[in-house]
Design a protein around this motif. Structure first.
Motif, PDB file in Angstrom:
ATOM      1  N   GLN A  20      -3.173  -6.795   5.641  1.00 55.08           N
ATOM      2  CA  GLN A  20      -3.637  -5.384   5.327  1.00 55.08           C
ATOM      3  C   GLN A  20      -2.183  -4.553   4.138  1.00 55.08           C
ATOM      4  OE1 GLN A  20      -7.229  -3.425   6.664  1.00 55.08           O
ATOM      5  NE2 GLN A  20      -6.685  -5.014   8.294  1.00 55.08           N
ATOM      6  N   VAL A  21      -1.184  -4.795   5.283  1.00 47.81           N
ATOM      7  CA  VAL A  21       0.169  -4.080   5.113  1.00 47.81           C
ATOM      8  C   VAL A  21       0.308  -4.479   4.032  1.00 47.81           C
ATOM      9  CG1 VAL A  21       1.813  -1.765   6.749  1.00 47.81           C
ATOM     10  CG2 VAL A  21      -0.512  -1.945   7.345  1.00 47.81           C
ATOM     11  N   SER A  22       1.163  -5.442   4.519  1.00 53.71           N
ATOM     12  CA  SER A  22       2.265  -5.631   3.303  1.00 53.71           C
ATOM     13  C   SER A  22       1.925  -6.207   1.683  1.00 53.71           C
ATOM     14  CB  SER A  22       2.748  -6.757   3.931  1.00 53.71           C
ATOM     15  OG  SER A  22       2.414  -8.506   4.080  1.00 53.71           O
ATOM     16  N   GLY A  23      -0.194  -6.663   1.799  1.00 57.23           N
ATOM     17  CA  GLY A  23      -0.144  -7.002   0.699  1.00 57.23           C
ATOM     18  C   GLY A  23       0.380  -8.491   0.275  1.00 57.23           C
ATOM     19  N   ALA A  30      -2.092   0.320   3.823  1.00 59.01           N
ATOM     20  CA  ALA A  30      -3.581   0.659   4.371  1.00 59.01           C
ATOM     21  C   ALA A  30      -3.906   1.817   4.953  1.00 59.01           C
ATOM     22  CB  ALA A  30      -3.867  -0.811   5.015  1.00 59.01           C
ATOM     23  N   SER A  31      -5.338   2.446   4.927  1.00 62.03           N
ATOM     24  CA  SER A  31      -5.174   3.760   5.715  1.00 62.03           C
ATOM     25  C   SER A  31      -5.129   3.986   6.937  1.00 62.03           C
ATOM     26  CB  SER A  31      -6.140   4.909   5.317  1.00 62.03           C
ATOM     27  OG  SER A  31      -7.610   3.912   5.363  1.00 62.03           O
ATOM     28  N   ASP A  32      -4.970   4.414   7.593  1.00 59.44           N
ATOM     29  CA  ASP A  32      -5.191   4.336   9.377  1.00 59.44           C
ATOM     30  C   ASP A  32      -7.057   4.009   9.591  1.00 59.44           C
ATOM     31  OD1 ASP A  32      -3.388   5.225  10.594  1.00 59.44           O
ATOM     32  OD2 ASP A  32      -3.694   7.095  11.159  1.00 59.44           O
ATOM     33  N   ASP A  33      -8.081   4.549   8.593  1.00 58.03           N
ATOM     34  CA  ASP A  33      -8.969   4.458   8.536  1.00 58.03           C
ATOM     35  C   ASP A  33      -9.254   3.175   8.270  1.00 58.03           C
ATOM     36  OD1 ASP A  33     -11.973   4.994   8.466  1.00 58.03           O
ATOM     37  OD2 ASP A  33     -12.030   4.881   6.537  1.00 58.03           O
ATOM     38  N   ASP A  34      -9.177   2.093   7.501  1.00 53.16           N
ATOM     39  CA  ASP A  34      -8.942   0.420   7.162  1.00 53.16           C
ATOM     40  C   ASP A  34      -7.973  -0.220   7.975  1.00 53.16           C
ATOM     41  OD1 ASP A  34     -10.058   1.462   4.285  1.00 53.16           O
ATOM     42  OD2 ASP A  34      -7.625   1.003   3.684  1.00 53.16           O
ATOM     43  N   LEU A  35      -7.372   0.237   8.773  1.00 56.43           N
ATOM     44  CA  LEU A  35      -6.996  -0.189   9.785  1.00 56.43           C
ATOM     45  C   LEU A  35      -8.691  -0.852  11.293  1.00 56.43           C
ATOM     46  CD1 LEU A  35      -3.224   0.492  10.204  1.00 56.43           C
ATOM     47  CD2 LEU A  35      -4.774  -1.755   9.497  1.00 56.43           C
ATOM     48  N   ILE A  90       8.295  -3.612   6.182  1.00 56.51           N
ATOM     49  CA  ILE A  90       7.677  -4.807   5.942  1.00 56.51           C
ATOM     50  C   ILE A  90       6.132  -3.808   6.116  1.00 56.51           C
ATOM     51  CG2 ILE A  90       5.778  -6.433   6.448  1.00 56.51           C
ATOM     52  CD1 ILE A  90       8.228  -8.424   7.610  1.00 56.51           C
ATOM     53  N   MET A  91       6.584  -3.359   7.138  1.00 56.33           N
ATOM     54  CA  MET A  91       5.161  -2.174   7.441  1.00 56.33           C
ATOM     55  C   MET A  91       4.719  -1.342   7.315  1.00 56.33           C
ATOM     56  SD  MET A  91       3.381  -4.558   8.955  1.00 56.33           S
ATOM     57  CE  MET A  91       1.845  -3.633   9.402  1.00 56.33           C
ATOM     58  N   GLY A  92       6.147   0.143   6.843  1.00 62.08           N
ATOM     59  CA  GLY A  92       6.640   0.883   6.084  1.00 62.08           C
ATOM     60  C   GLY A  92       6.128   1.870   7.781  1.00 62.08           C
ATOM     61  N   ASP A  93       5.165   3.033   7.999  1.00 63.62           N
ATOM     62  CA  ASP A  93       4.749   3.783   9.064  1.00 63.62           C
ATOM     63  C   ASP A  93       3.771   3.123  10.049  1.00 63.62           C
ATOM     64  OD1 ASP A  93       3.194   4.526   7.541  1.00 63.62           O
ATOM     65  OD2 ASP A  93       2.984   6.147   7.730  1.00 63.62           O
ATOM     66  N   LYS A  94       3.208   2.094   9.632  1.00 64.54           N
ATOM     67  CA  LYS A  94       2.331   1.084   9.909  1.00 64.54           C
ATOM     68  C   LYS A  94       2.502   0.360  10.776  1.00 64.54           C
ATOM     69  CE  LYS A  94      -1.148   3.753   8.170  1.00 64.54           C
ATOM     70  NZ  LYS A  94      -0.553   4.843   7.533  1.00 64.54           N
ATOM     71  N   VAL A  95       3.811   0.364  12.181  1.00 69.18           N
ATOM     72  CA  VAL A  95       4.174   0.090  12.624  1.00 69.18           C
ATOM     73  C   VAL A  95       3.445  -0.756  13.921  1.00 69.18           C
ATOM     74  CG1 VAL A  95       6.168  -0.186  11.523  1.00 69.18           C
ATOM     75  CG2 VAL A  95       6.343   1.114  13.535  1.00 69.18           C
TER      76      VAL A  95
END
Length: 430
Positions: A76-79, A237-242, A396-401
């Motif tokens: 989701q995050v990396s595409g 991906a948003s926090d809500d998506d995750l 790879i993940m930006g701030d979604k590590v």
């Protein structure tokens, strides 16, 4: 890939409301995890050790959730799918070494599952097993090549529900309540080769590598179905998506885990209780259940093998095609018609052909799968650590590590798998 290949599907746009949300992406992965080879492993565990080994089901649930959620999050995050991400961010030697093991494992598992399905169909319809293997493989290949992704997804979701047959088989086995309760909540561990082998095989088959790649690629397919054809369009991906994804996956893995529990309970309460402790295949378990728990239990067991095989085999053959295509930079998607992604579909066909051929070499595919499960028990920790590295990589993940809690859970999962595998090795020398 043309715009016509990437048409939006109503199911994708509705974000899986109601029943569609419950029957989400996670439940497809969960059901695929209970493939015919896994059913054979669980049936063997129940027959050998009875209800005393039921505790392995709840213990493996958080491990299953961890590995599948991390794979989903990566997609989701990396595409990118798992191997696409490895190719873009890691050395080629790592890519090729991981690819070799995963593709070989997928192909052997697909072969074993075709054999297991054919044996189960043979119980219901007395047709020669080799003919059944070829016919089933041909049907599955036609669906993959000519069916749309939306059609395949809907078929998979409903096939997943047929695994509830094992709940019926467990009820018909009339389990002992006290033995079931104790086996579920009081872990019993035996330090011998037989017990540790089956525990490692259970861990290996519940955490099979094809789960990791399938889940990340399924996230990509959903995005492509929404019209996001490039990595840049899919990234983020948003926090809500995750959070929604984690709920879907938790439902799916819990479903898978309950089916595992019911299979062990059904065989443990019947075969083990009657001294029939050696089960070589899932179909053999179905036959053995009939005189003890009744024909209905046996037929339900066989029907579950067949239906989930129609889900699991395409997951493995398509999974191998995804991995190879991404590793070599070949565009491929089930959303694209065969004429737009010929190499991708040729790979699916070749993997399916090899899986069929392996059934004609004279070896017992289910026995091979038990050993494959053991091998995967050893190979899973390094692959899980690689996924942990990737989902902690800000490039790879930006701030979604990962959060600290998710990293701890991932490391504990890898450590438990490694400890079980190491314990098995010790028994070999002692």
């Amino acid at each position: 890939m043309t715009e016509a290949d990437l048409k939006r599907s109503p199911a994708s746009q509705s974000k899986k409301r109601g029943l569609g949300r419950i029957l989400g992406r996670g439940i497809i992965s969960g059901a695929a995890d209970d493939d015919p080879s896994a059913i054979g492993t669980y049936a063997s565990a129940g027959a050998q050790f009875g209800p005393a080994i039921l505790w392995t089901a709840p213990v493996t649930l958080p491990m299953m959730f961890t590995v599948v959620y991390l794979s989903s999050k990566l997609g989701q995050v990396s595409g990118r799918g798992l191997f696409h991400a490895i190719r873009d961010f890691y050395p080629r030697w790592l890519l090729w070494s991981v690819l070799f093991g995963v593709v070989i494992g997928n192909t052997i598992e697909a072969a074993a599952n075709l054999g297991g399905m054919a044996a189960a169909i043979n119980i219901l319809v007395p047709v020669p097993i080799p003919l059944i293997v070829v016919a089933v493989a041909a049907i599955l290949l036609v669906i993959q090549v000519f069916g749309s992704y939306d059609l395949i997804r809907r078929i998979f979701r409903w096939l997943a529900l047929t695994l509830l047959a094992y709940a019926g088989a467990a009820v018909l086995s009339k389990p002992d309540f006290l033995a079931t309760f104790k086996g579920s909540f009081v872990p019993t561990v035996e330090f011998n080769k037989e017990f540790l082998s089956i525990v490692v095989a259970i861990i290996g088959t519940t955490l099979s590598a094809y789960l990791y790649t399938w889940q990340s690629n399924e996230e990509i397919e959903e995005e492509i179905a929404e019209g996001k054809a490039t990595v840049e369009e899919r990234k983020g991906a948003s926090d809500d998506d995750l959070q929604k994804s984690s709920r879907e996956i938790l439902v799916g893995m819990t479903f898978s885990n309950l089916i595992m529990y019911f299979i062990i309970l059904a065989t443990g309460s019947t075969l083990h209780a009657n001294g029939q402790t050696e089960i070589g295949t899932a179909a053999q378990a179905a036959e053995a259940l009939k005189p003890i728990a009744g024909d209905a239990a046996g037929y339900l067991f066989a029907a579950g093998i067949v239906s989930v095989g129609f889900l699991a085999v395409p997951v493995m053959t398509t999974g191998a095609a995804y991995d190879l295509a991404q590793s070599f930079g070949i565009k491929g998607s089930l959303n694209a018609k065969a004429g737009r992604a010929p190499t991708f579909y040729i790979i699916i066909g070749l993997v399916t052909l090899i899986a069929v051929a392996l059934n004609f070499l004279g070896f017992n595919p289910m026995r091979a799968l038990v050993w494959s499960g053991i091998v995967q028990g050893f190979s899973t920790p390094p692959l899980l650590f690689l996924i942990l590295l990737m989902t902690n990589n800000r490039q790879i993940m930006g701030d979604k590590v990962n959060s600290r809690a998710m990293n701890v859970l991932g490391c504990v999962t890898a450590a438990v798998i490694f400890a079980a595998s190491a314990g098995l090795v010790v028994t070999w020398f002692l």
